[in-house]
Design a protein around this motif. Structure first.
Motif, PDB file in Angstrom:
ATOM      1  N   ASP A  50       0.970  -0.993   0.066  1.00 27.02           N
ATOM      2  CA  ASP A  50       0.043  -0.028  -0.042  1.00 27.02           C
ATOM      3  C   ASP A  50       0.839   1.253  -0.108  1.00 27.02           C
ATOM      4  N   ALA A  51       1.890   1.213   0.952  1.00 33.85           N
ATOM      5  CA  ALA A  51       2.673   2.418   0.915  1.00 33.85           C
ATOM      6  C   ALA A  51       3.720   2.638  -0.494  1.00 33.85           C
ATOM      7  N   ALA A  52       4.031   1.629  -1.044  1.00 32.80           N
ATOM      8  CA  ALA A  52       4.729   1.489  -2.296  1.00 32.80           C
ATOM      9  C   ALA A  52       3.882   2.132  -3.450  1.00 32.80           C
ATOM     10  N   ALA A  53       2.501   1.472  -3.092  1.00 31.41           N
ATOM     11  CA  ALA A  53       1.386   2.132  -4.485  1.00 31.41           C
ATOM     12  C   ALA A  53       1.225   3.637  -4.035  1.00 31.41           C
ATOM     13  N   SER A  54       1.057   4.146  -3.037  1.00 32.57           N
ATOM     14  CA  SER A  54       0.911   5.411  -2.846  1.00 32.57           C
ATOM     15  C   SER A  54       2.346   6.361  -3.068  1.00 32.57           C
ATOM     16  N   LEU A  55       3.519   5.771  -3.128  1.00 33.44           N
ATOM     17  CA  LEU A  55       4.577   6.438  -3.534  1.00 33.44           C
ATOM     18  C   LEU A  55       4.652   6.528  -5.215  1.00 33.44           C
ATOM     19  N   TYR A  56       4.151   5.424  -5.579  1.00 34.64           N
ATOM     20  CA  TYR A  56       3.832   5.317  -7.065  1.00 34.64           C
ATOM     21  C   TYR A  56       2.956   6.616  -7.645  1.00 34.64           C
ATOM     22  N   GLU A  57       1.930   6.747  -7.106  1.00 33.93           N
ATOM     23  CA  GLU A  57       1.017   7.614  -7.476  1.00 33.93           C
ATOM     24  C   GLU A  57       1.408   8.966  -7.089  1.00 33.93           C
ATOM     25  N   THR A  58       2.279   9.057  -6.139  1.00 34.21           N
ATOM     26  CA  THR A  58       3.111  10.479  -6.020  1.00 34.21           C
ATOM     27  C   THR A  58       3.959  10.961  -7.067  1.00 34.21           C
ATOM     28  N   THR A  59       4.697   9.567  -7.495  1.00 37.24           N
ATOM     29  CA  THR A  59       5.649   9.886  -8.850  1.00 37.24           C
ATOM     30  C   THR A  59       4.907  10.071  -9.830  1.00 37.24           C
ATOM     31  N   GLN A  60       3.757   9.688 -10.197  1.00 38.33           N
ATOM     32  CA  GLN A  60       3.122   9.956 -11.371  1.00 38.33           C
ATOM     33  C   GLN A  60       2.643  11.528 -11.389  1.00 38.33           C
ATOM     34  N   GLU A  61       2.156  11.967 -10.435  1.00 34.58           N
ATOM     35  CA  GLU A  61       1.561  13.152 -10.102  1.00 34.58           C
ATOM     36  C   GLU A  61       2.919  14.275 -10.476  1.00 34.58           C
ATOM     37  N   ILE A  62       3.705  13.993  -9.653  1.00 31.15           N
ATOM     38  CA  ILE A  62       5.057  15.184  -9.556  1.00 31.15           C
ATOM     39  C   ILE A  62       5.352  15.053 -10.999  1.00 31.15           C
ATOM     40  N   CYS A  63       5.737  13.906 -11.726  1.00 34.59           N
ATOM     41  CA  CYS A  63       6.316  14.065 -13.029  1.00 34.59           C
ATOM     42  C   CYS A  63       5.461  14.637 -14.048  1.00 34.59           C
ATOM     43  N   GLU A  64       4.015  14.163 -13.974  1.00 35.36           N
ATOM     44  CA  GLU A  64       3.353  14.891 -15.213  1.00 35.36           C
ATOM     45  C   GLU A  64       3.129  16.564 -15.075  1.00 35.36           C
ATOM     46  N   SER A  65       3.142  16.876 -13.701  1.00 35.26           N
ATOM     47  CA  SER A  65       3.082  18.224 -13.687  1.00 35.26           C
ATOM     48  C   SER A  65       4.252  18.954 -13.869  1.00 35.26           C
ATOM     49  N   ALA A  66       5.606  18.192 -14.090  1.00 34.59           N
ATOM     50  CA  ALA A  66       6.578  18.753 -14.425  1.00 34.59           C
ATOM     51  C   ALA A  66       7.046  18.676 -15.867  1.00 34.59           C
ATOM     52  N   GLY A  67       5.970  18.040 -16.636  1.00 31.50           N
ATOM     53  CA  GLY A  67       5.965  17.938 -17.997  1.00 31.50           C
ATOM     54  C   GLY A  67       6.728  16.748 -18.587  1.00 31.50           C
ATOM     55  N   PHE A  68       7.105  15.506 -17.411  1.00 36.54           N
ATOM     56  CA  PHE A  68       7.921  14.498 -17.936  1.00 36.54           C
ATOM     57  C   PHE A  68       6.452  13.393 -17.909  1.00 36.54           C
ATOM     58  N   ALA A  69       6.050  13.197 -18.880  1.00 39.89           N
ATOM     59  CA  ALA A  69       4.848  12.173 -19.035  1.00 39.89           C
ATOM     60  C   ALA A  69       5.538  10.849 -18.754  1.00 39.89           C
ATOM     61  N   GLY A  70       4.725  10.007 -18.183  1.00 42.37           N
ATOM     62  CA  GLY A  70       4.971   8.609 -17.886  1.00 42.37           C
ATOM     63  C   GLY A  70       4.580   7.540 -19.187  1.00 42.37           C
ATOM     64  N   TYR A  71       5.533   7.322 -19.893  1.00 41.06           N
ATOM     65  CA  TYR A  71       5.286   6.651 -21.277  1.00 41.06           C
ATOM     66  C   TYR A  71       5.502   5.181 -21.081  1.00 41.06           C
ATOM     67  N   GLU A  72       6.087   4.845 -19.942  1.00 39.66           N
ATOM     68  CA  GLU A  72       6.064   3.281 -19.481  1.00 39.66           C
ATOM     69  C   GLU A  72       6.015   3.304 -17.932  1.00 39.66           C
ATOM     70  N   ILE A  73       5.586   2.375 -17.367  1.00 38.73           N
ATOM     71  CA  ILE A  73       5.440   2.281 -15.907  1.00 38.73           C
ATOM     72  C   ILE A  73       6.271   2.822 -15.040  1.00 38.73           C
ATOM     73  N   SER A  74       7.656   2.656 -15.413  1.00 38.61           N
ATOM     74  CA  SER A  74       8.881   3.348 -14.454  1.00 38.61           C
ATOM     75  C   SER A  74       9.492   4.382 -15.278  1.00 38.61           C
ATOM     76  N   ASN A  75       9.261   4.813 -16.484  1.00 37.21           N
ATOM     77  CA  ASN A  75      10.074   5.744 -17.143  1.00 37.21           C
ATOM     78  C   ASN A  75       9.499   6.909 -17.557  1.00 37.21           C
ATOM     79  N   HIS A  76       9.807   8.003 -17.448  1.00 38.86           N
ATOM     80  CA  HIS A  76       9.182   9.186 -17.969  1.00 38.86           C
ATOM     81  C   HIS A  76      10.110  10.276 -18.967  1.00 38.86           C
ATOM     82  N   ALA A  77       9.424  10.812 -19.648  1.00 39.77           N
ATOM     83  CA  ALA A  77      10.040  11.654 -20.575  1.00 39.77           C
ATOM     84  C   ALA A  77       9.669  13.101 -21.120  1.00 39.77           C
ATOM     85  N   ARG A  78      10.568  14.050 -21.364  1.00 41.08           N
ATOM     86  CA  ARG A  78      10.051  15.218 -21.679  1.00 41.08           C
ATOM     87  C   ARG A  78       9.869  15.423 -23.039  1.00 41.08           C
ATOM     88  N   GLY A  79       8.649  14.671 -23.620  1.00 41.63           N
ATOM     89  CA  GLY A  79       8.456  14.554 -24.778  1.00 41.63           C
ATOM     90  C   GLY A  79       8.694  13.110 -25.544  1.00 41.63           C
TER      91      GLY A  79
END
Length: 377
Positions: A212-241
């Protein structure tokens, strides 16, 4: 974009991290020349067997390939270019440790055009707990030096570490996103069997966050990255475009073809109508012997069944934002995917479907492997 790539495994590390279960060996002043020559021979053997294809990516992984000097990497890049055709815009990635930052300029001059820097954490206590030999300040300097080469930069971080809370991770990730990088690989700490961490966990000396804690951290990860313009294009990977996505890893996730050379490397090649799984000798000494005796480094070659190939397509493709074409899966396995399983997963808001393509919802991403198994059943 080419869907064929080359993976080169450099097995040596200055230090073995306690969480690592890769095929790695401690570097003890070993002469690199014999292994470099063997990898060059193996590249030629692959080209002779499977044809001279155009590679859109060349990836140096490990181990710690950033231990190699620029002239050594140049030899390997040249060997790959002699055996295969490297695309004009070929992505040439080097997995790099911050400790090797003094070599980044000469490595870029040798042909590296993408650095994947193993930062792992921006907290000194966490770095010590992970068994890393650099501190946060040197990690930040390494990212800057990689960026100063003018080449593309990605960094790795490990989260869901023991005792890590959402606020601390939010602050750490926000700092990382402000660095001169175009890509982040963000991995939850996994306790792999037969590692030092696994032994500590078995003794009760290591307790990572629960699911549960790991899932919460995952959700936090998605929110922060997306707001910074780093889209999650794969479960563990985020890119600026899209241009910043890891081209080599996209070959894995889309079940394309790649060859793997170097001790313990794996490959997948479509040849004469068959999907072949190749694996090289794991121990460097055995790999060198195999090259000397047979001119090739692999220990096994297996033709995958349609079922096995379809399972790989599902397991890897579902990790991406683009999802999987079920028509491809069904063509490989020779039968339809269970429509009841698809309908139930849609009802549970775990996948969404458009024509024959399915992809994970935000809710489904944390259950990717379970969903892939359900669709494969």
């Amino acid at each position: 974009m080419s869907t064929f790539g080359i993976y080169v495994h450099w097995p040596y590390c200055a230090h073995i991290c306690p969480y690592c279960d890769f095929n790695v060996y401690r570097a003890r002043g070993v002469d690199n020349s014999p292994l470099i020559a063997a990898i060059a021979t193996d590249l030629q053997a692959h080209a002779q067997r499977f044809g001279r294809r155009e590679a859109g990516s060349l990836f140096f992984g490990g181990g710690t390939p950033s231990l190699l000097r620029g002239d050594e990497l140049a030899q390997l890049i040249d060997a790959a270019a002699r055996a295969f055709t490297l695309a004009v815009d070929c992505e040439i990635t080097l997995e790099a440790n911050p400790e090797d930052a003094s070599l980044f300029a000469e490595q870029a001059a040798a042909g590296i055009n993408r650095f994947s820097v193993g930062v792992q954490a921006l907290d000194d206590a966490a770095l010590r707990a992970l068994g890393r030999r650099h501190d946060a300040a040197s990690a930040l300097r390494a990212v800057d030096l990689a960026a100063e080469t003018g080449q593309r930069v990605s960094l790795d971080l490990i989260y869901a570490r023991e005792g890590q809370g959402r606020d601390a991770w939010r602050e750490e990730l926000t700092r990382a996103l402000a660095l001169p990088v175009e890509h982040l690989s963000l991995y939850q700490l996994t306790i792999e069997a037969e590692t030092a961490f696994a032994r500590r966990a078995a003794r009760g000396q290591l307790t990572p966050p629960d699911a549960d804690a790991a899932a919460s951290l995952y959700e936090t990860t998605q929110e922060i990255c997306e707001s910074a313009g780093f889209a999650g294009y794969e479960i563990s990977n985020h890119a600026r475009g899209e241009h910043a996505r890891a081209r080599h890893n996209m070959i894995y996730w889309s079940s394309g073809d790649w060859i793997g050379v170097g001790p313990g490397a794996h490959g997948r090649v479509t040849h004469n109508g068959a999907r072949l799984a190749l694996e090289a000798q794991r121990r460097p000494a055995d790999y060198l012997d195999a090259i000397a005796e047979h001119g090739v480094g692999w220990i096994s070659e297996t033709a995958l069944s349609g079922e096995e190939s379809s399972d790989e397509v599902l397991l890897m493709g579902l990790r991406t934002v683009d999802g999987v074409d079920l028509a491809r899966v069904e063509a490989l396995r020779g039968r339809a995917v269970n429509p009841d399983a698809v309908a139930w997963l849609i009802e549970q808001d775990l996948i969404e479907r458009a024509a024959s393509r399915v992809r994970l919802t935000r809710k489904g991403r944390v259950l990717a492997n379970t969903i892939a198994a359900e669709l494969a059943s």
